[in-house]
Structures are given as structure tokens and as C-alpha cells.
Design a protein around this motif. Sequence first.
Motif, PDB file in Angstrom:
ATOM      1  N   TYR A  97     -44.748  22.762-111.452  1.00  0.00           N
ATOM      2  CA  TYR A  97     -44.454  22.030-112.676  1.00  0.00           C
ATOM      3  C   TYR A  97     -45.743  21.929-113.493  1.00  0.00           C
ATOM      4  CZ  TYR A  97     -41.579  18.941-115.506  1.00  0.00           C
ATOM      5  OH  TYR A  97     -40.838  18.411-116.525  1.00  0.00           O
ATOM      6  N   CYS A 328     -42.977  18.499-124.847  1.00  0.00           N
ATOM      7  CA  CYS A 328     -43.316  18.094-123.477  1.00  0.00           C
ATOM      8  C   CYS A 328     -43.528  19.394-122.707  1.00  0.00           C
ATOM      9  CB  CYS A 328     -42.185  17.235-122.947  1.00  0.00           C
ATOM     10  SG  CYS A 328     -42.388  16.642-121.270  1.00  0.00           S
ATOM     11  N   THR A 329     -42.497  19.958-122.089  1.00  0.00           N
ATOM     12  CA  THR A 329     -42.594  21.306-121.545  1.00  0.00           C
ATOM     13  C   THR A 329     -42.978  22.248-122.677  1.00  0.00           C
ATOM     14  OG1 THR A 329     -41.011  20.947-119.774  1.00  0.00           O
ATOM     15  CG2 THR A 329     -41.208  23.201-120.598  1.00  0.00           C
TER      16      THR A 329
ATOM     17  N   SER D  78     -37.293  13.391-111.733  1.00  0.00           N
ATOM     18  CA  SER D  78     -36.849  13.750-113.069  1.00  0.00           C
ATOM     19  C   SER D  78     -37.129  15.213-113.395  1.00  0.00           C
ATOM     20  CB  SER D  78     -37.491  12.848-114.139  1.00  0.00           C
ATOM     21  OG  SER D  78     -36.698  12.864-115.311  1.00  0.00           O
ATOM     22  N   GLY D 139     -36.402  20.880-123.177  1.00  0.00           N
ATOM     23  CA  GLY D 139     -35.590  19.666-123.241  1.00  0.00           C
ATOM     24  C   GLY D 139     -35.854  18.854-124.497  1.00  0.00           C
ATOM     25  N   ALA D 140     -37.117  18.588-124.777  1.00  0.00           N
ATOM     26  CA  ALA D 140     -37.446  17.768-125.935  1.00  0.00           C
ATOM     27  C   ALA D 140     -36.990  18.441-127.223  1.00  0.00           C
ATOM     28  CB  ALA D 140     -38.956  17.517-125.978  1.00  0.00           C
ATOM     29  N   GLU D 143     -33.451  17.738-127.549  1.00  0.00           N
ATOM     30  CA  GLU D 143     -33.243  16.378-128.064  1.00  0.00           C
ATOM     31  C   GLU D 143     -33.365  16.350-129.578  1.00  0.00           C
ATOM     32  OE1 GLU D 143     -36.122  13.807-126.263  1.00  0.00           O
ATOM     33  OE2 GLU D 143     -35.676  14.558-124.252  1.00  0.00           O
ATOM     34  N   HIS D 171     -37.021   8.605-120.837  1.00  0.00           N
ATOM     35  CA  HIS D 171     -38.170   9.502-120.878  1.00  0.00           C
ATOM     36  C   HIS D 171     -38.800   9.429-122.268  1.00  0.00           C
ATOM     37  CE1 HIS D 171     -40.123  13.596-120.807  1.00  0.00           C
ATOM     38  NE2 HIS D 171     -40.384  13.190-119.584  1.00  0.00           N
ATOM     39  N   ASP D 244     -29.097  12.465-122.649  1.00  0.00           N
ATOM     40  CA  ASP D 244     -30.179  13.283-122.109  1.00  0.00           C
ATOM     41  C   ASP D 244     -29.661  13.852-120.790  1.00  0.00           C
ATOM     42  OD1 ASP D 244     -32.372  14.177-120.605  1.00  0.00           O
ATOM     43  OD2 ASP D 244     -33.754  12.817-121.632  1.00  0.00           O
ATOM     44  N   ASN D 268     -31.500  20.920-119.334  1.00  0.00           N
ATOM     45  CA  ASN D 268     -32.753  21.617-119.058  1.00  0.00           C
ATOM     46  C   ASN D 268     -32.470  22.743-118.080  1.00  0.00           C
ATOM     47  OD1 ASN D 268     -34.191  20.005-120.756  1.00  0.00           O
ATOM     48  ND2 ASN D 268     -35.377  18.963-119.175  1.00  0.00           N
ATOM     49  N   HIS D 270     -34.493  24.785-117.028  1.00  0.00           N
ATOM     50  CA  HIS D 270     -35.621  24.848-116.104  1.00  0.00           C
ATOM     51  C   HIS D 270     -35.581  23.720-115.082  1.00  0.00           C
ATOM     52  CE1 HIS D 270     -36.512  22.722-119.766  1.00  0.00           C
ATOM     53  NE2 HIS D 270     -37.559  22.138-119.254  1.00  0.00           N
ATOM     54  N   LYS D 271     -34.558  22.914-115.118  1.00  0.00           N
ATOM     55  CA  LYS D 271     -34.376  21.930-114.053  1.00  0.00           C
ATOM     56  C   LYS D 271     -33.081  22.268-113.327  1.00  0.00           C
ATOM     57  CE  LYS D 271     -37.197  18.644-116.422  1.00  0.00           C
ATOM     58  NZ  LYS D 271     -37.389  17.371-117.102  1.00  0.00           N
TER      59      LYS D 271
HETATM   60  C1  LIG Z   1     -35.239  12.733-118.455  1.00  0.00           C
HETATM   61  C2  LIG Z   1     -35.960  13.775-119.231  1.00  0.00           C
HETATM   62  N1  LIG Z   1     -35.653  13.997-120.507  1.00  0.00           N
HETATM   63  C3  LIG Z   1     -36.281  14.937-121.226  1.00  0.00           C
HETATM   64  C4  LIG Z   1     -37.271  15.707-120.704  1.00  0.00           C
HETATM   65  C5  LIG Z   1     -37.967  16.685-121.588  1.00  0.00           C
HETATM   66  O1  LIG Z   1     -37.717  18.010-121.227  1.00  0.00           O
HETATM   67  P1  LIG Z   1     -38.777  19.130-121.562  1.00  0.00           P
HETATM   68  O2  LIG Z   1     -39.988  18.850-120.758  1.00  0.00           O
HETATM   69  O3  LIG Z   1     -38.109  20.400-121.152  1.00  0.00           O
HETATM   70  O4  LIG Z   1     -39.066  19.121-123.000  1.00  0.00           O
HETATM   71  C6  LIG Z   1     -37.616  15.524-119.350  1.00  0.00           C
HETATM   72  C7  LIG Z   1     -38.633  16.367-118.688  1.00  0.00           C
HETATM   73  O5  LIG Z   1     -39.795  16.205-118.747  1.00  0.00           O
HETATM   74  C8  LIG Z   1     -36.958  14.532-118.598  1.00  0.00           C
HETATM   75  O6  LIG Z   1     -37.288  14.328-117.316  1.00  0.00           O
END
Ligand SMILES: Cc1ncc(COP(=O)(O)O)c(C=O)c1O
Lengths: 448, 448, 485, 485
Positions: A97, A328-329, D78, D139-140, D143, D171, D244, D268, D270-271
Motif C-alpha cells: 500500500y 489520496c491514492t 480500510s 476512490g477519491a 467521490e 475517511h 463510499d 475501489n 484496488h481494494k
Molecule cells: C473509506 C475510504 N474511502 C475513500 C478512500 C479513498 O480512496 P483512494 O485512496 O483510492 O482515493 C479510501 C482509501 O484510502 C477509504 O479507505
Amino acid sequence: MNYISISDKDKKEMLSRIGLNSLEELFTTIPESVRLKRDLNLPGPLAEAELLEYFEARAQENTYDQYLSFLGGGAYDHFIPAVVDYLSSRGEFLSPYTPYQPEVSQGTLQAIFEFQTLICQLTGLDIANASLYDGATGAAEAVLMAYRVKGKRRLLIPSNLNPQYKRVILTYTKNLDLEVMEIPYDQAGQMDKSSLEEALKVEASVVLIQSPNYFGVIEDLKTLSEVTHRAGALLAVVISEPLALGLLEAPGKLGADIVTGEGQSFGLPLSYGGPYLGFMACKKDFVRQLPGRIVGQTVDVEGRRGFVLTLSTREQHIRREKATSNICTNEGHCALRATIYLETLGRQGLKELAWINLQKAAYALKQLTSIPGVSRKFSGPTFNEFVLEFPENWEKISAALKEKRILGGLSLGQRYPELKDCALVTITEKHSRDKIDRYVDALKEVLR
Amino acid sequence: MNYISISDKDKKEMLSRIGLNSLEELFTTIPESVRLKRDLNLPGPLAEAELLEYFEARAQENTYDQYLSFLGGGAYDHFIPAVVDYLSSRGEFLSPYTPYQPEVSQGTLQAIFEFQTLICQLTGLDIANASLYDGATGAAEAVLMAYRVKGKRRLLIPSNLNPQYKRVILTYTKNLDLEVMEIPYDQAGQMDKSSLEEALKVEASVVLIQSPNYFGVIEDLKTLSEVTHRAGALLAVVISEPLALGLLEAPGKLGADIVTGEGQSFGLPLSYGGPYLGFMACKKDFVRQLPGRIVGQTVDVEGRRGFVLTLSTREQHIRREKATSNICTNEGHCALRATIYLETLGRQGLKELAWINLQKAAYALKQLTSIPGVSRKFSGPTFNEFVLEFPENWEKISAALKEKRILGGLSLGQRYPELKDCALVTITEKHSRDKIDRYVDALKEVLR
Amino acid sequence: MINLVREPLIFEISSPGKRAINWPELDVPETKGLLSEVPIREDLEDFPEVSETEITRHFTRLSQMNYCVDFGFYPLGSCTMKYNPKINEKVAAMPGFTLVHPLAPESLVQGNLRIMKTLEKLLAEITGMDAVTLQPAAGAHGELTGMMLIRAHHVAQGHPRKYVLVPDSAHGTNPSSAHICGYTVKEIKSNEKGTVSVEELVKVMDEEVAALMLTNPNTLGIFESDICQIADIVHAKGGFLYMDGANLNALAGIARPGEMKVDVLHLNLHKTFSTPHGGGGPGSGPVAVKKILSPYLPVPVIEEKEGYYYLDYQRPQSIGQVRSFYGQFLVIIKALSYILSLGPKGIREMAEIAVLNSNYLRKSLEGIYHLKYDTPTLHECVFSDKFQKEYGVSNLDISKRLLDYGLHPPTMSFPLVVHGALMIEPTETESRRDLDMFIEAMKAIDREAKENPELLTSAPHVTYVRRLDEVQAARNPVLRWEQKK
Amino acid sequence: MINLVREPLIFEISSPGKRAINWPELDVPETKGLLSEVPIREDLEDFPEVSETEITRHFTRLSQMNYCVDFGFYPLGSCTMKYNPKINEKVAAMPGFTLVHPLAPESLVQGNLRIMKTLEKLLAEITGMDAVTLQPAAGAHGELTGMMLIRAHHVAQGHPRKYVLVPDSAHGTNPSSAHICGYTVKEIKSNEKGTVSVEELVKVMDEEVAALMLTNPNTLGIFESDICQIADIVHAKGGFLYMDGANLNALAGIARPGEMKVDVLHLNLHKTFSTPHGGGGPGSGPVAVKKILSPYLPVPVIEEKEGYYYLDYQRPQSIGQVRSFYGQFLVIIKALSYILSLGPKGIREMAEIAVLNSNYLRKSLEGIYHLKYDTPTLHECVFSDKFQKEYGVSNLDISKRLLDYGLHPPTMSFPLVVHGALMIEPTETESRRDLDMFIEAMKAIDREAKENPELLTSAPHVTYVRRLDEVQAARNPVLRWEQKK
Ligand SMILES: Cc1ncc(COP(=O)(O)O)c(C=O)c1O
Ligand SMILES: Cc1ncc(COP(=O)(O)O)c(C=O)c1O
């Protein structure tokens, strides 16, 4: 393949340790009413051999590889040394990660620190972040950042900006009560200086310049920088073909305050558009406004050098809605690939490759414009792509070339109606002389 | 790519430290008369991109992949799970030498220890070595080993032995004043028992059996073992399709003293014949006569388990001409691949795969022999290959099938003139029903 | 990471019902009753049962326990542990090569045959020989093949002869290969310069001697300057000069065995031509010969007629086949790729830098470690532990201590002519920084030997396992895992 | 191996004249005088100059400094750090995918378009939603895209509204994304069960609220059981329920957000869908919506007509484009491969085992570590350092000590509602043996906290670097290497 490491026996014993009788009972907090009472309607399971067949069949449906392609315009087909794939595909790079635990993430962290350094060296700026999503979001983040620094609601962007970048900037700024104004291009294909001067009579936060721009033309950054700074705005430069930086003066040295761009050329395959790599560098003074992660150097308790994610008070996990960006990612692994690529090319290799691209494009330009009716559209200097003007609508010519299995360039007519007889032609080191000559011959036939 | 890590500056400084003025001077011990006064007459240097092109062009010259192939006979086209390539290509497995320094080679050593265990489990014998060159040299080493144990100059080999293996045995034994005698096969395609009994009336060191044999027929090891042991010889079993061991009783349990074979089926691609993987297992009593490296378990000074190369007094680097074999570098990385492959398949997966091969071959046999004029040549039980008899010379039929882009099987006529109308047909899990049916249809047309 | 975790055997992780692979459903009707008369395995008992997750972790962890060229300096003498270029792995993995059956009709594998023929030709040019076979699977296999060619010639002349001469400094495979070829080995002593003594050779060479097996440069890294004279002596009695070409890295582009009157030699592609050693193979040991021996080359021989390549089995004098099929094909591809990438200048540079690096090391460590022979050396040099022995420290201790410095030790097991040998071969791919790190470590270890010998005799200290008990391993062999009952 | 060696920066290894790449000779006539009017770079000064050997060693060593899923248990809450199957890497690396230009004519990329459309459909089925866009890069980004869709709808209704509600357990990207979309964030407090308080929601929900952003199961691993009621409250005022979906691993095949009256959510890949996180990306954050929001989806939208796939840009209500091209295509391939490999039963099993593993961990550590909320949890659980704080030991110390056990620590940075959080998510790919090793380590660390807290506060002890000074890094930022003058 099968990834579950819990056997049926494990399941039973674990349930009993938890004090449950069935897997069902694990989900009792989910109201009955929303529980799915049926199997999902999905294909599969496919065994590994079947998966391979499935994707081989899809790859076969792509017939792009049967065409000789001169497409570019923001995505470039460069040669990738074997060592890039080999090293970047190591599980230790692919499967961690984000390096939140620096003591066991020094590999990723040091690589990003090197990436930041390389980006600074290429752009001629002080600091760089650990990556953004891509060139287009980089451009959007750049104008938003400039806005945070300057506070003026007016943002100037060029009309010769990559149309994808423009669309993303518009999407990002639309909700924020910002005014985005487009500066037209001139006969050289460059940003029109008098229009810019005119536009800057009203205060703006930023002038964004793409160079080489969407027409492949290298902008006169020095002059534009003077004009911009005289008016008190920041100069942000965006670049979609950063290979050009192997030859061109670093934008930071010509006055850019922020440089952002698309790093796909640096060791990322075309991959139908992603994942790609946004990068961003800026002057030291703006560090607190820079979006995205940053790696910094520090020491451990024994005084040994180490690297950590730092300055995270800019970021959402600390600052929540007050963060400089919601990112973030990011594109960590792409940045790693770019790092390996750039370090493999090195000082000589990168300069040489840029020179080869320049030379091949010059040859192609010369050969193509030697065909009667085909001419160079813009007079400005170019790197590895250029706009040609044809005697009739490009769509027609393009279709005829496609019949001959050649994708001769990108149409410009949709975005620029005045350029409906024009196309953007891109050449890289992968275009052998033979391929260029094939294009020339085919075009001759088509125009005959 | 460029691998030299010494710059021109380094060169100069290093020469000066040595006290020389030029690289030339490093070679003064080589008499002038034998020094090369010209450049070697070699192509190149090719840049990495050119190398890729060169080998892509060669791969294109191979048109084998445009054919539906039913070739086997010692090399088998099995599916290789992605994890095998992925893990085995790690630099830590590819780029070390033989594990002479066990403290920094535990990865290789433990993997080989696991390999030895898997081979023991599959063969039903006590001990196994770390690998031999391939199945053919394994067969040769096996009969030589039996000779070292028994001391009788007579070695019995089957006429239904893979012809490659036979040739290699003859090459190896020719210089050693040994008598190699061939035992004929019977109508079932198996070793003729009465001929064997007859042959064993004169003392022999070993009876070598291939099972499944070159005709794909499974031998009656139990009976052959009794006959062999009654006459005081050792029973050595060689196997070229060890996947069969997923279903068949372990030869060690049926009386084999030595089991050797070709491990290509276990995760090695066909690769036009190499590198492949010889394996060898035997009863504990013969350990001092086993050729090749062996890994053993031990402890370190702190009592922790570790693995080392052991029993090396059998080997040439200690015993020189008195070694059990001259083999030094073996097929370590191939053994690693086989280890990953076998552990990935595991208990269920290997059994299932063997069963799938068995079933598909049975289906193919049934469909093909339902064509008028096509019959099964031998009555003995088969696993995934079998011999078919055709109404006319196979070469003719084979050529007609080739026109239809089908390689229908291996000719037997050259080595076995009595089988000139026959072919050895091989089926694996990669032959979908559709592919088998295509063969059947094509054959029908050819024979019409 | 790995030091922290003890990795079990896969069998110890296994538990019933887990699996890492699924197969597609059987797509043909099931036939009942197959194999009913054949003894069937009840079960693959104790065979591992794990998930893909566990497979990946197991081998990722195991891999990290290995020292390797991709990790660092690997000066194992005589092994030419140079860097293995990644493009070679990539081309060798092309499906156009890996998926081809070895018994495919020649017309469908022209690319493969051309690759092999091309490499044969390039190796012939590099060695100055007339013909090459790519069949042998490794160096020792090449030696055996080469000796068989010699024997076949003698047999054709009516008498196989009895003896093969091997210098005492030779690699163990040399006498062993000669032996397996049916010869009795006579060892010849090295002279005070570390080379073959011409006088002694003259004494032992007679018409019962089939060949002399010479390594050149020899295993001390010394070029056998008298080689032409040696060849003449051997030839005068009807014998052949066999050269162990494992050390060709010192000569390529500089001098050719063919011009040294060598009759036959083997090459190690996994040394000189940079194919990865894989932790113990696969290797590839092509054999190059002068015309006189080419009729005996193993079948099949690759031939070309008007651009069409084919396999020739009709070679009545051939020794036969020494392995299945044609050679280590994927290794052959990598070696060819390597040679093409270097070209003539690059091949020469490879030897030059290899020799430069070795001499730089030698110079830097001279006086600190004992050099039995002060004859100039080429690509490697052999020190000994003589100075350190005074403090009770052996070459083994020095080697184990090097592990604590994160470096791979030199070869210790031979040449037997140097007691307590430390045989160092840096190769051309090493940087000055790596050489200097090794030099500094060796100097530091010498100091430690004087000041704190116990640190060496108890080394290594920081590896995954510490010094392993090899005596127990041999005395009480545990050669496989077994389920505890 | 790595502990032994300090790996320099590549710039510190560099020396002039070395190189790792050669290019083919220019095969066209050179044109002189190009770029004569343009400012040219004098040099790429300080750019690295190394050989391929050095590149390989550098990155091999760097890689070995990383903890990763391929190495071991990675219970980062998470983040759903499940195993990444290797076949997915293989299919995504097929040249038929990697070599395709994104602006290729649609007719030449039908395979790619079909892959994307297929994944969209499968994700719609898994989530119970009506339409999906694959465009967002993480993910973000999803969002932000989702919030833009909501805003576009409100704008179309005549008023964008002002506020977005975000629970305090969310988050950090949730409030940040809402903010970048032009909204003001109102935080809502969790109740004593750790979930959203319906009463409080009723109080704050009005017609200036554009949406509620809810994570479900929330970041405590707790399913928001009142979700349908919550949706009704939000909908009643014309707001939207944003979910989310980062925690979908707990629900897939078990329950669908669509049926929970969710209007829009991001996933996500990637999750939940096992595409590797790559040490920080690339991710992929598809957004799934109900019909009401689909007119606003970003362009281009992939459409299909009689088996022909095409890109539709003619969507007048679309928010536009949120990135270049169509999404993280190679990541998309991997996710599709994963879903196809599992099938409907496998997807459900994935959730079941993930929740089983988490509950097994929770049960085993309950009482030893403090659980702020005793509400049942699904795929993850959040302990705190409350018990250990008595001995002066924080969640950070516990985490660093876990590194000494060769294990990766839990998430500590959120949820903010638990002070000193240890957020543990084991995922379904972990074995019982790995879970037990973690449990034993956590128990041992608890004992150490009591007996020898200093061992924890000074941890880690055996990693490549020891505890790093993050304060100095931020106070005195060194963000790039520079040549020492
Ligand atoms: C609950 C939650 N929402 C949103 C995100 C954001 O995703 P990303 O890192 O892919 O932008 C994460 C991951 O870091 C997360 O754990
Ligand atoms: C001098 C010498 N000859 C022969 C060999 C044998 O080569 P291989 O190990 O490939 O069989 C070696 C390598 O170990 C060697 O160093």
C-alpha cells in the motif's frame, strides 16, 4: 488460481471460536430486507486457462495492431526497455500500500524521492510531488493551486491546449465560481501574445501554457512568462510530451512557477489511456499549496538517512475539507516505472532519444510536405508532432489511409472547425524510416 | 541495454593504480602470435529495440503456432499457471549460482529440498537428487548407476523406449564396454515378458522400463519387477510423462529401485526441446551411487533448521574422476519451476489434471477409432497418448493433415518399420473438445 | 524483511482442502472404467494443499533468502557471475519460441533453426574453430561430448587409446568427464609459475594418451603461454588438445583458441555469454571443433541449403545423441541475444574490462592476502589464507565473514594447487564502487583476523541462518520432508 | 539480505559516461539547424549515469526494503489488502491491450470497449445500481465525480444547494471531495453504537443539504443498519445518499447498495477487486448510479448497438470529463479478470471469509485490546490503545513493534472517533496460520507493554531503518537530492 487460504475445517473451527454456527450469522446486522436472496447474476467462475482464453479473444477483437499508426496528441508510443517491466513487476513494488509505515517502505519511498528529484531536474523547479492521476487532472490541479496562491477568480488557458485537458479543467472549475478564459493561437500555432496581454488587463491568477502545445508547437515561454509576470499572474506550464524536456530548456528556467504534465512517455505503455502519470513541480515558495503526496528525507533514531511521507498537513487525511486536494491514492507504481525508465535512459540516453524523435519528425515533415497539396499548417518550431494541412477534408483522407491500414494522424476539425482540413501527425523513435516512407507513399496514392 | 559499469575515467584511474598505461598491456602474457589482430567478424552491436525486432522476426519464421498439434512423445504441451512464470522469474531465483554458500542460499536450497520431497512422493521412493539434464540423460545415468551397484556388464532396455533416450543410452555406454540389449514389445504394446525372462537368464545389472512407454502404454510394473528381481537385477523405471503419476501407483511401490524421467510436463514450456528437467529417485540403500547434487537438512550454530548441499563426496569437485557422474551445473531453475508448479497444483489439482488428460485422450481415441480404417494399434492401457493404425502409410496421411494445418501425431515408421502405418497421438488438457473434433473431421476428409 | 520470519516448508503450511488452481470443467463425455486393470494410486498423500496466496508468499520469502547477481557483487571464481541482461529473458520468453514442440516439422520452425545455426557460426568465429554443436546441456556435458569426439576419432583410427592428461589445477569435471568417456586420468603437476610444465608434459605424452585437457586461461587466471608448444607436443604423438573454455571471458575478441592449435573446446554459455545460472542451471555447454573432429559431432547437425534449414541425422560417424533434442534452446536464445547486443567491439570490451577489474582487485589486495603465484593473471586471481592462517583463520572463515558485509565470497573449493584458496573473478559488469566495497571489506576482514579472529571463525552473524553444520548433514542425511507420525 | 547494505540514491552511484541504454543509429538523414530559435537545455546536469547492472541492483535492493502483500499479512484497515492474483497481471500485460492508442478508431478497439462495458455491467449487478462509469482514477476521484453528478442534478433543478453531510467517522477524502465540488461540509457525530444517529440526521437535514456521504459498512466495520431510514430522511428533503463503497468487500454477494436506496457510490477496484495498490496507485474508482443521475455521467459513455461498441460524447447534461480518456484501463482488465475468476459463488465467499477472518481476529483479541464499540462488525474491527496507554504505550508504538515481528501494522490515522485506533482488516485471502501469527504477536506485544514498555516505545529494532523522525522531515523539508557543491 484460487486465493482463499481458509479450508472448510478452518471455517468450522473459526466459527466455533467466534461462537457462531454458520457463516450466515456473521451478517445478522444487515437487515433481512436488504439481504440478497439469490446468487448474483454474473458469469464465471472461469478457471485460469479459461480466463486466458477470454482475454486473448478480447485482445484479438482489437485490430489496432494491424495498422501503422501516427497518432499522438497526448499519448505516445515510445520504446520501453525490458528492465522497466522486469523490475517494476516485482511483487515488492506492486503489492504494498501507500508507504504509511516508512520503516518497512523505504523501497517505495526512496524511489519516489528519486522521482521527485528527476522531475525537478527536468522541469527546472525546486520541488515536485509524488504524482497526480494524469496530465489532464494535473492541469486542473495546477490552475486550482494557482488560484489558491493568487486568489483571483480569472484563469487563462490556451486554445491550443490538449482538448482533454481543457475539458477536465472545465469540469473541475465549474462548481467553484471561477472564470476560465481561452487565449487564441496565432499563425505560428503559438499562444497569441497580444490577446494574452489584452486578457491580462483584468487580473488573473494564472496563465496556463502547454508547450509543446496541442499542435506540437513549442511556445515562446520566455516572452509569455514576462507578459504573465508583469501582470502579476503565475505562469503554469503543462506538458503532454515530456520527452521534449530532454532537449528543450527547463520551463522553470524560463519563468514557469508551476510545471505539470503527463508522464506516460516515461515508460508507461499506451494501454488505451490508462493508467497514466500526472506530475507536478513548483517553486519552493508554493510548497504548502502543492497538491498530492510528498516524500521527504529525514533520519532515524540512529541517525541513518531514511525517507517518509511529509508535509501531510496539506492532505485530506489530516486536514479533511481544508486539504489542498482530495487526492489520496495516486499513481505510485507509474511513478516508479517512470523513475526506472528515466534512470535507465540517463543523461545521455534521454538527450539522444529526444534528438532521435526530433530528427525523425523533421524527416517525416519534409517528406510529407514534399507531396503536392500537403503543407505545414503552423510556422512555429515543433518537436515530434506537427499539424499538416491537406487539400481537402481530413476525414476523407483519413478514411482512405485507413483502407491502406494507416492511421495518418488525429483530426482537429471537431474541436477547431477552422482546421477541418488538418491533422496532427506524431512521430516517435518507433517509426523507422521505412514506416515513414510507407506513409508518404500511401498518402501520395490517396491524393493522386 | 548496456551492462558495463566502468566509465572511461574509471578505466584510466584503475589502469594507473595497476601501473599500466593501456588495456592492451593487460594481455601481455598472451603471445603476440595468437593475438587477434582484427575485429571479430560478428554482426551487431544491436540496440535493445533492434534485438527485439530481430527475435520477433525469427519467431515469425516459426509457423508452428498456426497448426493444431497432437505431438507428444517425450515433450508435452501443458498449461502453466501464471504464478509459475511470475515467481520463477524473480532475479533472486534466476541470478544466483549453485548454492555453495548455504547461509545466503536458503531460498534455492529449501526449494530443492521441497523438490526432492515431491519427487519422492510421486515416485514412491526414499530419496531424490536435485536434478539431471533431462529424461534421456536421466535414463543413461540410471543404467550406469545400476551398473555401479550391480557390476554386471549387461543392461536390458525396452524396444518401446523413447528413441531419444535409447540413442543417449547408447552414446553414454558405448565407451564403457557395456552390453545393451533390447527387449521387444508384445501385442499389448508392453515389454514382452517371456523375452525378458529369456534375456535375464544371463546376468544383467538392470532392466529399464518406460511406463507409460513410448507407445503411451502403461507397463505391468508389478510383474516386470518380480521377473527382474528374481533374476537379481535392479528395476529402473523411466517416465517421460510424469503427469501420469497423478493417477498411477508410484513405481517405487510396485518394485522400482530407481525411477528417473523427464520433468518437462511440470511447468516447463516446450521451448523446442530445452531446457528440460531430468529427475531421479532411488531406494535409500543406493544413495552413495546416486549421481548429481543432493540437498540435505541440518542445523546452524544456533540450532535453527537450514539446508545445505550434502553427500558431495559422490561428486566431481571432491572426488574428481571417481565421482558418480561428471554432472556439475544441473537444471536447478527448471527444478524450481517444477516445484512451484507441483505445489500450485497440489494434491487435488494434480490428480484432477491427470484425470482430465486421461478422459480427453479416451474421448479422442474413441472418436478417432470410430473412423473407418482407423484402429487402435496396441491393446494395453494408455494415459494421454496412444498409437493409431491407419489404412495406409502414415507419412501420406500426415502430409494431407498438414495441408489442413493439423499435426496429427508422430511417425513411428523410421524407428519401427513395422509401424509405418501408425502414429503416436498425444492429447493434453489444452485440447478442447472442439480441437479434438476438428482433428476427427479433418481425418475423415483425408481418408474419404 | 526476511530475517524476521522463519519460513516453513510448504508441507508444513499445507492443510486439507486448500488449493491454488482450478481446472475448466471436463468438456468431453466422461468414459467410465478407464485404467480398471492398472494399479492406481490411492492418494497423493502428503502432497501440499495451499492457496495461490500461500504459494506466492512462500516463494517470495524463499527468494529473498538468496544472494544473487541482481542483488550484488558475486566474485565466485571460475563462475563468471556477470549480470544477466533483462532483454534476453524477454526475447527467450516469446511464445513464438516457448510454445514450439521439438518434433515439429522443420518447415514450421525455420526461425528456431536459424537462431541455432547463427549462434553456432558466431561461436565458431569467436573461438576460431570450424564447427560447433549446441547440444550439450552444461559445461561438464560439453567436456564429455568433446572427449567422446576425440575417442570416436581414435576408435576410427583403430585404437581408442587409454589415458587423458589433466593438470592438477583443473576443475573436477575434467577428470570426471574423461573417466566417464572410458579413459584413465593422469594428472600433471603445475610448475612454479602455476602453468603446465612443458618438460613434464614431454615425459608423459605418448601414443596411449588420447588427449590433454587444458584450461586456458587456467583456473589460476594465468594464460598458458606455452600453449602452442604444448599443442605441438600433444599432436606429435597423435593426441588432441582439449580446451576447457569456461574462462573464455578473458579471451573473447582478444585471442582465439583455434589459433592456439586447440582441437576441441567447450564453452559455458551460462558464464561467458551471460545466461543466468538459475541457482544451479540450466547451463549450456556448446562444443567447438576443428574440421578433423566434425564428422563425429552429435546428431542432429543443423544444416542450411539455400536459406532453408534442416536437421541432418545421416551422419554415419557421429557419436550419436548426448541428450534429447537439440540443446538448451531458451539458453541459446539468450546467449545469441547477448552476443548480438555486444557486437565485435563489445565482446572485446567485455574481456578487457573483466581483466581490468580483476587486475585492479589483485593489485589492491596484494600484500594483504597471499598470492602463491606472482605470474600475471587475466580475468581472475587466486589468493590464499596463508597470512590469515597465522591467526587461526581459514579461507572458509574469511568467506563467511564476507557474508556479514553483504557480499558474496570467492570460490574456495579449487584449484587444489592453492591451499586455502580464495579465487576471485569480478567480471566486467561490476562497477568500481562495487570493487572498492569488496576491497575495503577484504581489508577490514584482514584486520579483524588479527584483532578478533573469533569474529571470523564464528561468522556469519547476520544472515538468515548462521554457520550450518555440514558434517551433520552428511553423517545423518535428511534428504526429504516426511510427515511426523 | 538487505539489512546489511545501505543503498545510496541513484545519483550517488552515478558517474559520467556510464549508460544503461543504447539506441539504434538514426535511420533518416540528419536535418541540421532544428530548434535554432528555441532555448535549448545545455545539459541534463546531475541526471543519473549508470549501467543496466546498476539499475537492476538498485531497484532489486530497494524492492527488498518493502513490506508487501506478496510477502505477508497486511491488515491495514480500510485498505482491503488482499492478495493480487498473478494471472491478472499476465492478462493486463498482453500486447493486444498495452499497445493500443487511446484515440484509435472505435472499430479497431472493440475488444477494449467490450471489456469496459462488461465490467460496467458486472459492477452494476454487484452493487444493484443502474449505470456505471469507469472513468475515475481512484476512490477519491470517484467521490468527486459522484458529488459532481449530485451537484449537476441540483443545478438542473435550479439550485446547487450548499451543504454536504459527512459523519465524523468518514475517511478524510469524503469531506475533501465534497469541498472541491463547491460544498460546505457539515460533520455529523456518531452515536454510541458507532453509527449515524438518525435523530441527529433529522435535525440537520434540510433543503440546503445536497447529500449525505455515508460509508457502509462504516470505517468501524459496522453495518449502518438504519440505512434505509437514513435514505428516506435524506430523500424526503430532496437530497441524495452517497455511499463510499471502499468497504464493499464486506457486502459483495451478500447485500447490494442499490437495495439500500443508495443513489450513487464509488468502488475501489484496488481494494475490493484485488488490483494491486502499487505502493500508492494506480487505483481505479468507478462510480455507480441510479437512473436519476445517469444523464450526468462523465463523457464519453460506452454504448453498444447490435454488438458494436462505441463512445458516446453527445450527452448534453454530462458533467464533462474528469480525466483524460476512459479510465485506468489496465486496472479495469485486472478487476474484470478477478470477478470472472470468482463467479457469483466466489464473490459471495470472498465477503464471507473476509468477515469470518475479521471476526475471528476480533474475538481473539477482545479483552486484550480495547474495543470502543461492541456493536458487531463485518470485515474489519477497530481496537484502541486504551489499555496499553496505561503503560505509556501508544498505538504507534504497538504498530512499530509489530514490524519487529515481521508483520504489517493496522491503520492508525483514522477513524477519528476512536482515539489511538488500531483498525484491522485481514481480508479473505489470509490463512488461519497468518491470522494466528498476528494474534500471537499482538498478545505478546500486550505483555511486552506491561513488562517492558521501552521495547515498544523504541521499536522497531530490526528493520532497515529504525523509527524515523517525521517532525524533522516536515520542519526542515528535504524533498529532492541535490549535488553537493
Ligand atoms: C473509506 C475510504 N474511502 C475513500 C478512500 C479513498 O480512496 P483512494 O485512496 O483510492 O482515493 C479510501 C482509501 O484510502 C477509504 O479507505
Ligand atoms: C573451469 C570449469 N570447467 C568446467 C566447469 C563445468 O561446467 P558446468 O558446471 O556447466 O557443467 C566449470 C564450472 O563449474 C568450470 O569452472
